[in-house]
Scaffold this motif. Structure first.
Motif, PDB file in Angstrom:
ATOM      1  N   GLU A 106      45.549  36.614  55.633  1.00 58.77           N
ATOM      2  CA  GLU A 106      45.967  35.500  54.481  1.00 58.77           C
ATOM      3  C   GLU A 106      47.158  36.033  53.820  1.00 58.77           C
ATOM      4  OE1 GLU A 106      44.609  32.725  54.452  1.00 58.77           O
ATOM      5  OE2 GLU A 106      42.579  32.935  55.534  1.00 58.77           O
ATOM      6  N   ARG A 107      48.227  35.260  54.162  1.00 60.01           N
ATOM      7  CA  ARG A 107      49.635  35.911  53.816  1.00 60.01           C
ATOM      8  C   ARG A 107      49.816  35.611  52.405  1.00 60.01           C
ATOM      9  NH1 ARG A 107      51.701  38.881  57.784  1.00 60.01           N
ATOM     10  NH2 ARG A 107      51.644  37.867  59.553  1.00 60.01           N
ATOM     11  N   GLN A 108      49.027  35.039  51.623  1.00 59.02           N
ATOM     12  CA  GLN A 108      49.093  34.959  50.337  1.00 59.02           C
ATOM     13  C   GLN A 108      48.102  35.974  49.523  1.00 59.02           C
ATOM     14  OE1 GLN A 108      47.585  32.609  51.970  1.00 59.02           O
ATOM     15  NE2 GLN A 108      45.545  31.883  51.146  1.00 59.02           N
ATOM     16  N   ILE A 109      47.379  36.699  50.161  1.00 59.97           N
ATOM     17  CA  ILE A 109      46.725  37.653  49.484  1.00 59.97           C
ATOM     18  C   ILE A 109      47.463  38.991  49.298  1.00 59.97           C
ATOM     19  CG2 ILE A 109      44.499  39.126  49.741  1.00 59.97           C
ATOM     20  CD1 ILE A 109      44.235  35.996  49.536  1.00 59.97           C
ATOM     21  N   GLY A 110      47.455  39.407  48.108  1.00 56.28           N
ATOM     22  CA  GLY A 110      48.239  40.584  47.837  1.00 56.28           C
ATOM     23  C   GLY A 110      47.350  41.892  47.970  1.00 56.28           C
ATOM     24  N   GLY A 111      47.799  43.012  47.495  1.00 58.24           N
ATOM     25  CA  GLY A 111      46.977  44.144  47.720  1.00 58.24           C
ATOM     26  C   GLY A 111      47.714  45.329  46.877  1.00 58.24           C
ATOM     27  N   TYR A 112      46.785  46.274  46.770  1.00 59.11           N
ATOM     28  CA  TYR A 112      47.352  47.655  46.478  1.00 59.11           C
ATOM     29  C   TYR A 112      47.541  48.790  47.343  1.00 59.11           C
ATOM     30  CZ  TYR A 112      46.056  45.264  41.929  1.00 59.11           C
ATOM     31  OH  TYR A 112      45.751  44.461  41.237  1.00 59.11           O
ATOM     32  N   VAL A 118      43.829  40.192  42.883  1.00 57.14           N
ATOM     33  CA  VAL A 118      44.323  40.327  44.345  1.00 57.14           C
ATOM     34  C   VAL A 118      43.366  39.518  45.062  1.00 57.14           C
ATOM     35  CG1 VAL A 118      44.348  42.208  45.924  1.00 57.14           C
ATOM     36  CG2 VAL A 118      45.030  42.716  43.795  1.00 57.14           C
ATOM     37  N   VAL A 119      42.208  39.296  44.819  1.00 59.67           N
ATOM     38  CA  VAL A 119      41.318  38.525  45.790  1.00 59.67           C
ATOM     39  C   VAL A 119      40.956  37.186  45.336  1.00 59.67           C
ATOM     40  CG1 VAL A 119      40.185  40.709  46.141  1.00 59.67           C
ATOM     41  CG2 VAL A 119      39.231  39.262  44.569  1.00 59.67           C
ATOM     42  N   ARG A 120      41.688  36.786  44.371  1.00 57.95           N
ATOM     43  CA  ARG A 120      41.419  35.561  43.746  1.00 57.95           C
ATOM     44  C   ARG A 120      41.828  34.045  44.598  1.00 57.95           C
ATOM     45  NH1 ARG A 120      44.451  35.573  37.971  1.00 57.95           N
ATOM     46  NH2 ARG A 120      46.485  35.717  38.723  1.00 57.95           N
ATOM     47  N   THR A 158      43.712  45.402  52.868  1.00 58.70           N
ATOM     48  CA  THR A 158      44.727  45.405  53.724  1.00 58.70           C
ATOM     49  C   THR A 158      44.696  44.365  54.747  1.00 58.70           C
ATOM     50  OG1 THR A 158      45.224  47.602  53.191  1.00 58.70           O
ATOM     51  CG2 THR A 158      46.205  46.746  55.054  1.00 58.70           C
ATOM     52  N   TRP A 159      43.265  44.428  55.633  1.00 55.79           N
ATOM     53  CA  TRP A 159      42.949  43.256  56.702  1.00 55.79           C
ATOM     54  C   TRP A 159      43.009  42.040  56.110  1.00 55.79           C
ATOM     55  CZ3 TRP A 159      38.255  40.411  56.710  1.00 55.79           C
ATOM     56  CH2 TRP A 159      38.285  39.466  58.124  1.00 55.79           C
ATOM     57  N   ARG A 160      42.686  41.658  54.838  1.00 57.72           N
ATOM     58  CA  ARG A 160      42.768  40.155  54.471  1.00 57.72           C
ATOM     59  C   ARG A 160      44.219  39.837  54.275  1.00 57.72           C
ATOM     60  NH1 ARG A 160      39.519  36.898  55.972  1.00 57.72           N
ATOM     61  NH2 ARG A 160      40.158  35.503  54.012  1.00 57.72           N
ATOM     62  N   THR A 175      39.832  32.974  49.973  1.00 57.90           N
ATOM     63  CA  THR A 175      38.379  32.028  49.955  1.00 57.90           C
ATOM     64  C   THR A 175      37.509  32.203  48.966  1.00 57.90           C
ATOM     65  OG1 THR A 175      37.371  33.070  51.520  1.00 57.90           O
ATOM     66  CG2 THR A 175      38.875  31.519  52.390  1.00 57.90           C
ATOM     67  N   LYS A 176      37.197  31.280  48.386  1.00 59.54           N
ATOM     68  CA  LYS A 176      36.312  31.526  47.165  1.00 59.54           C
ATOM     69  C   LYS A 176      34.983  32.371  47.545  1.00 59.54           C
ATOM     70  CE  LYS A 176      33.350  28.786  43.906  1.00 59.54           C
ATOM     71  NZ  LYS A 176      32.958  27.172  43.259  1.00 59.54           N
ATOM     72  N   VAL A 177      34.454  31.803  48.655  1.00 64.60           N
ATOM     73  CA  VAL A 177      33.155  32.887  49.327  1.00 64.60           C
ATOM     74  C   VAL A 177      33.754  34.620  49.259  1.00 64.60           C
ATOM     75  CG1 VAL A 177      31.571  33.315  50.840  1.00 64.60           C
ATOM     76  CG2 VAL A 177      31.969  30.940  50.258  1.00 64.60           C
ATOM     77  N   THR A 178      34.909  34.578  49.858  1.00 64.00           N
ATOM     78  CA  THR A 178      35.366  35.881  50.008  1.00 64.00           C
ATOM     79  C   THR A 178      35.760  36.815  48.857  1.00 64.00           C
ATOM     80  OG1 THR A 178      36.325  35.397  52.193  1.00 64.00           O
ATOM     81  CG2 THR A 178      36.976  37.487  51.300  1.00 64.00           C
ATOM     82  N   ALA A 179      36.347  36.083  47.793  1.00 65.68           N
ATOM     83  CA  ALA A 179      36.421  36.622  46.638  1.00 65.68           C
ATOM     84  C   ALA A 179      35.197  36.998  45.770  1.00 65.68           C
ATOM     85  CB  ALA A 179      37.451  35.550  45.953  1.00 65.68           C
TER      86      ALA A 179
END
Length: 305
Positions: free
Chosen positions: A187-193, A246-248, A181-183, A251-255
């Motif tokens: 990052e607007r392009q990040i989805g979530g459940y 969801v996380v891909r 939820t924070w990400r 950023t690569k490091v965060t994912a």
């Protein structure tokens, strides 16, 4: 042939008689142009009502993933909606948790915006007792040939297993949901459940450990580790295939760090249960005879002779 100007609407004789009897009666005139307007306005009202309903459903499903509990959180009806699922749905979700397939997201394919807590709750309860009972039986079978071994029921392990498993099934999803939820806000392009969807997928992912813990009764350590690797691969695949889409986009490091953290925590749970509940109890070492003991036995033997 009559011209258009001579064409007029003729009143029925009965209507003329009624009007002559009551000249002050009110009349209603209808034209073809009014009907479409009335229909259009009604259609606009329906569209407005539907859009308002969709907005309300969207707001209520942000946290609960499609569930619409009625009443406050202190009422029974509020929690009843979380268990509104039939047997076939639970069996289908259990099947999906033990047979993950690439490209098939567990939440999108099996939950379908209708997550539940019924399956995860009973899976955790069953796993607690299966781990404890199987662990005691495995220890008993491994030590039954040891004459110094005395079986002691260890009821405190039920409490330990319940605390560990339920904390994992709730605290880890809470942390992951909060992080996503924070990400999503950063990052607007990040989805979530939703939170309920995250808890639901974690609960069903633990089902594979129930038959695995039962097979751990067989007192062979190499078999235990083989089964635990298979269970971790299946259960971890469910989580990775669900949360990687969801996380891909992050950023690569965060994912990569998010997926690795999910797998590591899942591995720690499985390995920790194996090492704590399925290890053979070692009997106390036998004391070696000392010099004084040997001297006493020798003196006793001489006096006997």
């Amino acid at each position: 042939m009559a011209s258009p100007n001579n064409l007029q609407f003729q009143e029925f004789e009965e209507a003329a008689e009624l009007l002559s009897a009551d000249p002050g009666a009110s009349t209603l005139s209808m034209s073809g142009s009014n009907t479409p307007n009335t229909t259009a306005s009604a259609g606009e009202d329906v569209k407005l009502d539907v859009s308002e309903d969709e907005e309300g459903q969207q707001e209520s499903s942000e946290l609960l993933g499609g569930q619409k509990p009625s009443g406050g959180f202190w009422t029974f009806e509020y929690y009843q909606s979380f268990f509104d699922v039939d047997t076939m749905q639970v069996l289908d979700r259990v099947k999906g948790s033990v047979m993950p397939q690439p490209g098939r997201n567990f939440i999108k394919y099996y939950l379908r915006s209708n997550p539940d807590l019924y399956g995860p709750f009973w899976i955790c309860v069953t796993l607690v007792f299966s781990v404890v009972i199987s662990g005691n039986l495995s220890t008993f079978l491994a030590e039954q040939k040891n004459p110094t071994f005395h079986y002691r029921p260890q009821f405190h392990r039920v409490t330990i297993a319940a605390v560990v498993i339920f904390m994992y099934a709730w605290l880890v999803p809470i942390g992951l949901w909060g992080f996503l939820t924070w990400r999503q806000g950063a990052e607007r392009q990040i989805g979530g459940y939703s939170f309920l969807e995250t808890v639901c997928v974690y609960g069903y992912s633990l089902f594979i450990y129930i038959p695995t813990s039962i097979l751990w009764i067989i007192p062979y350590d190499w078999l235990h580790w083989t089964l635990i690797l298979i269970a971790m691969a299946i259960s971890g695949s469910v989580l990775v295939l669900t949360f990687w889409p969801v996380v891909r986009d992050d950023t690569k490091v965060t994912a990569v760090a998010t997926v690795v953290t999910i797998v590591v925590l899942h591995t720690l749970l499985a390995v920790g249960c194996k090492l704590y509940f399925f290890h053979a109890e070692t009997s106390p070492p036998t004391a070696l005879p000392t010099t004084s003991t040997l001297h006493n036995h020798t003196t006793l033997a001489i006096k006997t002779d």
